[in-house]
Design a protein around this motif. Structure first.
Motif, PDB file in Angstrom:
ATOM      1  N   ILE A 203      12.129  -9.837 -50.810  1.00 42.41           N
ATOM      2  CA  ILE A 203      11.989  -8.971 -52.136  1.00 42.41           C
ATOM      3  C   ILE A 203      11.258  -9.730 -53.245  1.00 42.41           C
ATOM      4  O   ILE A 203      10.697  -9.270 -54.177  1.00 42.41           O
ATOM      5  CB  ILE A 203      13.510  -8.853 -52.506  1.00 42.41           C
ATOM      6  N   LEU A 204      11.631 -10.960 -53.330  1.00 38.27           N
ATOM      7  CA  LEU A 204      10.716 -11.859 -54.252  1.00 38.27           C
ATOM      8  C   LEU A 204       9.474 -11.802 -54.006  1.00 38.27           C
ATOM      9  O   LEU A 204       8.436 -11.576 -55.295  1.00 38.27           O
ATOM     10  CB  LEU A 204      11.298 -13.246 -54.017  1.00 38.27           C
ATOM     11  N   LYS A 205       8.692 -11.742 -53.030  1.00 39.29           N
ATOM     12  CA  LYS A 205       7.308 -11.564 -52.627  1.00 39.29           C
ATOM     13  C   LYS A 205       6.834 -10.300 -52.656  1.00 39.29           C
ATOM     14  O   LYS A 205       5.711 -10.143 -52.484  1.00 39.29           O
ATOM     15  CB  LYS A 205       6.962 -12.384 -51.396  1.00 39.29           C
ATOM     16  N   GLY A 206       7.771  -9.215 -52.917  1.00 38.27           N
ATOM     17  CA  GLY A 206       7.406  -7.975 -52.772  1.00 38.27           C
ATOM     18  C   GLY A 206       6.767  -7.437 -51.456  1.00 38.27           C
ATOM     19  O   GLY A 206       5.852  -6.479 -51.231  1.00 38.27           O
ATOM     20  N   LEU A 207       7.594  -7.815 -50.514  1.00 35.57           N
ATOM     21  CA  LEU A 207       7.143  -7.361 -48.962  1.00 35.57           C
ATOM     22  C   LEU A 207       8.149  -6.429 -48.794  1.00 35.57           C
ATOM     23  O   LEU A 207       9.377  -6.270 -49.106  1.00 35.57           O
ATOM     24  CB  LEU A 207       7.303  -8.686 -48.389  1.00 35.57           C
ATOM     25  N   LYS A 208       7.695  -5.788 -47.725  1.00 31.28           N
ATOM     26  CA  LYS A 208       8.575  -4.501 -47.057  1.00 31.28           C
ATOM     27  C   LYS A 208       8.519  -4.995 -45.273  1.00 31.28           C
ATOM     28  O   LYS A 208       9.301  -5.653 -44.852  1.00 31.28           O
ATOM     29  CB  LYS A 208       7.869  -3.329 -47.339  1.00 31.28           C
ATOM     30  N   LYS A 209       7.490  -4.390 -44.647  1.00 32.90           N
ATOM     31  CA  LYS A 209       7.217  -4.789 -43.315  1.00 32.90           C
ATOM     32  C   LYS A 209       6.663  -5.844 -43.190  1.00 32.90           C
ATOM     33  O   LYS A 209       6.735  -6.427 -41.991  1.00 32.90           O
ATOM     34  CB  LYS A 209       6.389  -3.648 -42.567  1.00 32.90           C
ATOM     35  N   GLU A 210       5.978  -6.483 -44.285  1.00 32.33           N
ATOM     36  CA  GLU A 210       5.150  -7.772 -43.629  1.00 32.33           C
ATOM     37  C   GLU A 210       6.016  -8.767 -43.311  1.00 32.33           C
ATOM     38  O   GLU A 210       7.312  -9.161 -43.811  1.00 32.33           O
ATOM     39  CB  GLU A 210       4.370  -8.149 -45.089  1.00 32.33           C
ATOM     40  N   ASN A 211       5.269  -9.759 -42.640  1.00 29.15           N
ATOM     41  CA  ASN A 211       5.974 -11.133 -41.946  1.00 29.15           C
ATOM     42  C   ASN A 211       6.353 -11.768 -43.005  1.00 29.15           C
ATOM     43  O   ASN A 211       5.206 -12.139 -43.794  1.00 29.15           O
ATOM     44  CB  ASN A 211       5.047 -11.566 -40.849  1.00 29.15           C
ATOM     45  N   LEU A 212       7.227 -12.399 -43.237  1.00 27.02           N
ATOM     46  CA  LEU A 212       7.533 -13.450 -44.552  1.00 27.02           C
ATOM     47  C   LEU A 212       6.453 -14.791 -44.505  1.00 27.02           C
ATOM     48  O   LEU A 212       5.984 -15.274 -45.328  1.00 27.02           O
ATOM     49  CB  LEU A 212       8.938 -13.853 -44.547  1.00 27.02           C
ATOM     50  N   ARG A 213       6.542 -15.287 -43.274  1.00 26.86           N
ATOM     51  CA  ARG A 213       5.891 -16.493 -43.225  1.00 26.86           C
ATOM     52  C   ARG A 213       4.346 -16.370 -43.256  1.00 26.86           C
ATOM     53  O   ARG A 213       3.565 -17.329 -43.869  1.00 26.86           O
ATOM     54  CB  ARG A 213       6.037 -16.942 -41.484  1.00 26.86           C
TER      55      ARG A 213
ATOM     56  N   LEU B 197      21.283 -17.110 -37.880  1.00 24.36           N
ATOM     57  CA  LEU B 197      21.035 -18.511 -38.129  1.00 24.36           C
ATOM     58  C   LEU B 197      19.721 -18.938 -38.953  1.00 24.36           C
ATOM     59  O   LEU B 197      19.259 -19.712 -39.926  1.00 24.36           O
ATOM     60  CB  LEU B 197      20.771 -19.228 -36.796  1.00 24.36           C
ATOM     61  N   THR B 198      18.835 -17.923 -38.601  1.00 27.68           N
ATOM     62  CA  THR B 198      17.453 -18.122 -39.645  1.00 27.68           C
ATOM     63  C   THR B 198      17.757 -17.794 -40.977  1.00 27.68           C
ATOM     64  O   THR B 198      17.241 -18.530 -41.817  1.00 27.68           O
ATOM     65  CB  THR B 198      16.435 -16.878 -39.102  1.00 27.68           C
ATOM     66  N   ASP B 199      18.691 -16.983 -41.418  1.00 26.15           N
ATOM     67  CA  ASP B 199      19.006 -16.787 -42.796  1.00 26.15           C
ATOM     68  C   ASP B 199      19.907 -18.101 -43.248  1.00 26.15           C
ATOM     69  O   ASP B 199      19.713 -18.310 -44.398  1.00 26.15           O
ATOM     70  CB  ASP B 199      20.004 -15.611 -42.686  1.00 26.15           C
ATOM     71  N   ILE B 200      20.542 -18.403 -42.453  1.00 23.72           N
ATOM     72  CA  ILE B 200      21.333 -19.721 -43.011  1.00 23.72           C
ATOM     73  C   ILE B 200      20.412 -21.024 -43.386  1.00 23.72           C
ATOM     74  O   ILE B 200      20.466 -21.517 -44.356  1.00 23.72           O
ATOM     75  CB  ILE B 200      22.478 -20.353 -41.843  1.00 23.72           C
ATOM     76  N   ILE B 201      19.349 -20.847 -42.224  1.00 19.35           N
ATOM     77  CA  ILE B 201      18.295 -22.153 -42.582  1.00 19.35           C
ATOM     78  C   ILE B 201      17.621 -21.783 -43.892  1.00 19.35           C
ATOM     79  O   ILE B 201      17.414 -22.734 -44.687  1.00 19.35           O
ATOM     80  CB  ILE B 201      17.317 -22.197 -41.341  1.00 19.35           C
ATOM     81  N   THR B 202      17.014 -20.530 -43.931  1.00 15.30           N
ATOM     82  CA  THR B 202      16.127 -20.239 -45.122  1.00 15.30           C
ATOM     83  C   THR B 202      16.928 -20.389 -46.357  1.00 15.30           C
ATOM     84  O   THR B 202      16.494 -20.782 -47.492  1.00 15.30           O
ATOM     85  CB  THR B 202      15.665 -18.800 -44.968  1.00 15.30           C
ATOM     86  N   LYS B 203      18.193 -19.918 -46.399  1.00 16.21           N
ATOM     87  CA  LYS B 203      19.066 -19.944 -47.725  1.00 16.21           C
ATOM     88  C   LYS B 203      19.320 -21.262 -48.045  1.00 16.21           C
ATOM     89  O   LYS B 203      19.481 -21.615 -49.154  1.00 16.21           O
ATOM     90  CB  LYS B 203      20.347 -19.151 -47.259  1.00 16.21           C
ATOM     91  N   ALA B 204      19.592 -22.083 -46.991  1.00 17.02           N
ATOM     92  CA  ALA B 204      19.745 -23.682 -47.466  1.00 17.02           C
ATOM     93  C   ALA B 204      18.801 -24.262 -48.002  1.00 17.02           C
ATOM     94  O   ALA B 204      19.057 -24.889 -49.044  1.00 17.02           O
ATOM     95  CB  ALA B 204      20.184 -24.398 -46.251  1.00 17.02           C
ATOM     96  N   TRP B 205      17.585 -24.008 -47.464  1.00 17.74           N
ATOM     97  CA  TRP B 205      16.404 -24.852 -48.338  1.00 17.74           C
ATOM     98  C   TRP B 205      15.965 -24.164 -49.579  1.00 17.74           C
ATOM     99  O   TRP B 205      15.354 -24.643 -50.346  1.00 17.74           O
ATOM    100  CB  TRP B 205      15.464 -25.143 -47.380  1.00 17.74           C
ATOM    101  N   SER B 206      15.770 -22.755 -49.308  1.00 18.53           N
ATOM    102  CA  SER B 206      14.973 -21.804 -50.365  1.00 18.53           C
ATOM    103  C   SER B 206      15.951 -21.294 -51.618  1.00 18.53           C
ATOM    104  O   SER B 206      15.528 -20.751 -52.481  1.00 18.53           O
ATOM    105  CB  SER B 206      14.248 -20.867 -49.923  1.00 18.53           C
ATOM    106  N   GLU B 207      17.177 -21.241 -51.048  1.00 13.23           N
ATOM    107  CA  GLU B 207      18.456 -20.711 -51.876  1.00 13.23           C
ATOM    108  C   GLU B 207      18.346 -19.151 -51.837  1.00 13.23           C
ATOM    109  O   GLU B 207      18.656 -18.443 -52.792  1.00 13.23           O
ATOM    110  CB  GLU B 207      18.383 -21.321 -53.191  1.00 13.23           C
ATOM    111  N   LYS B 208      17.464 -18.769 -50.792  1.00  8.54           N
ATOM    112  CA  LYS B 208      17.455 -17.375 -50.481  1.00  8.54           C
ATOM    113  C   LYS B 208      17.774 -16.801 -49.269  1.00  8.54           C
ATOM    114  O   LYS B 208      17.008 -17.605 -48.437  1.00  8.54           O
ATOM    115  CB  LYS B 208      16.036 -16.735 -51.239  1.00  8.54           C
ATOM    116  N   THR B 209      18.088 -15.897 -48.915  1.00 10.83           N
ATOM    117  CA  THR B 209      18.251 -15.195 -47.662  1.00 10.83           C
ATOM    118  C   THR B 209      16.818 -14.660 -47.006  1.00 10.83           C
ATOM    119  O   THR B 209      15.786 -14.611 -48.166  1.00 10.83           O
ATOM    120  CB  THR B 209      19.012 -13.880 -47.350  1.00 10.83           C
TER     121      THR B 209
END
Length: 274
Positions: free
Chosen positions: A188-198, A170-182
């Motif tokens: 990956i875009l922000k160069g993150l691995k373990k770090e929290n996206l928010r 569900l989180t992926d659906i929400i994120t993909k809907a507004w940002s066009e990215k899962t």
């Protein structure tokens, strides 16, 4: 609830069991912290084997929980509660053993305090972000996003949805809907691995993500989805609300909202300049 705890700036993956009201910690992470081993998995394997010869089965005080690894995927990991870890620590010769025991007690105490008074948890989060160097304006947005996320997950729970896979979908659906990215593509875009996206979103990204999640919660309460499939449609609708706002903002400013710039990068640059 999964989390990352820090012991002397070393990450220890953790999981709070709501039914048992206690923390479970990744044994591999604890071994790494106490031994500085280059291969903590092998150390733990040999340790269990050695103790078994003495008639002690360390595996019996562990349980397998799925925890996120460095590659972003979740794997079954040996975990133990505080009582079990204290027994495991006895078998690890380390000068960090006593400080780690005190840390375990502190972590458990803090969680119980937060359950009695949620404001304590908010205050701790505030101090944590300030220590990392985040601006007060960003911190206010981040703390608000935590509140909105909690309201959304409470709504999902009230509909009988399961934490873990269903929440992640569900989180992926929400994120993909507004940002066009899962979520994964976003990290990956922000160069993150373990770090929290928010923790690595800009103020505007955080605001749009909050709008998407708040909208999803409000729509869910209004239409009362009957199952997971209907909740997926609601998640799409909630994300679309924020997408409309994003597109209008980008049209007015001529700038992309979702970018590779992360708070992690900004903080590293700030420290270099200082």
């Amino acid at each position: 609830m999964s989390d990352i705890k820090l012991f002397e700036n070393n990450k220890v993956r953790s999981h709070w069991d709501q039914k048992e009201e206690q923390w479970y910690f990744s044994v591999i992470d604890v071994v790494q912290v106490l031994t500085d081993s280059l291969d903590p998995k092998d150390y733990w394997y040999r340790m269990k084997k050695r103790e078994k010869l003495s008639g002690i089965e360390l595996s019996t005080i562990c349980r397998q929980l799925k925890m996120e690894a460095a590659d972003g995927k979740k794997y079954a990991t040996d975990c133990s509660n505080t009582e079990g870890l204290l027994r495991i620590i006895q078998s690890i010769p380390s000068p960090k053993a006593e400080p780690f025991k005190l840390w375990l007690a502190k972590v458990g105490s803090e969680r119980l305090d937060e359950m009695q008074d949620p404001e304590i948890g908010i205050d701790r989060a505030l101090q944590h972000y300030l220590q990392l160097g985040y601006s007060e304006n960003w911190i206010n947005q981040r703390l608000k996003s935590i509140e909105i996320r909690k309201e959304l997950t409470d709504e999902w729970k009230s509909k009988g949805l399961k934490e873990g896979t269903q929440f992640a979908i569900l989180t992926d659906i929400i994120t993909k809907a507004w940002s066009e990215k899962t979520t994964k593509e976003y990290k990956i875009l922000k160069g993150l691995k373990k770090e929290n996206l928010r923790d690595n979103m800009s103020n505007t990204e955080l605001i749009l993500n909050m709008l998407a999640e708040a909208s999803t919660k409000d729509i869910s309460q209004a239409v009362n989805p009957k199952d997971f499939k209907e909740s997926q449609k609601v998640a799409q609708q909630g994300g679309n609300v924020a997408k409309v706002a994003l597109k209008e903002l980008e049209a007015k400013t001529g700038k992309k909202v979702v970018t590779s710039i992360s708070a992690k990068t900004l903080l590293e640059n700030k420290k270099k300049n200082e």
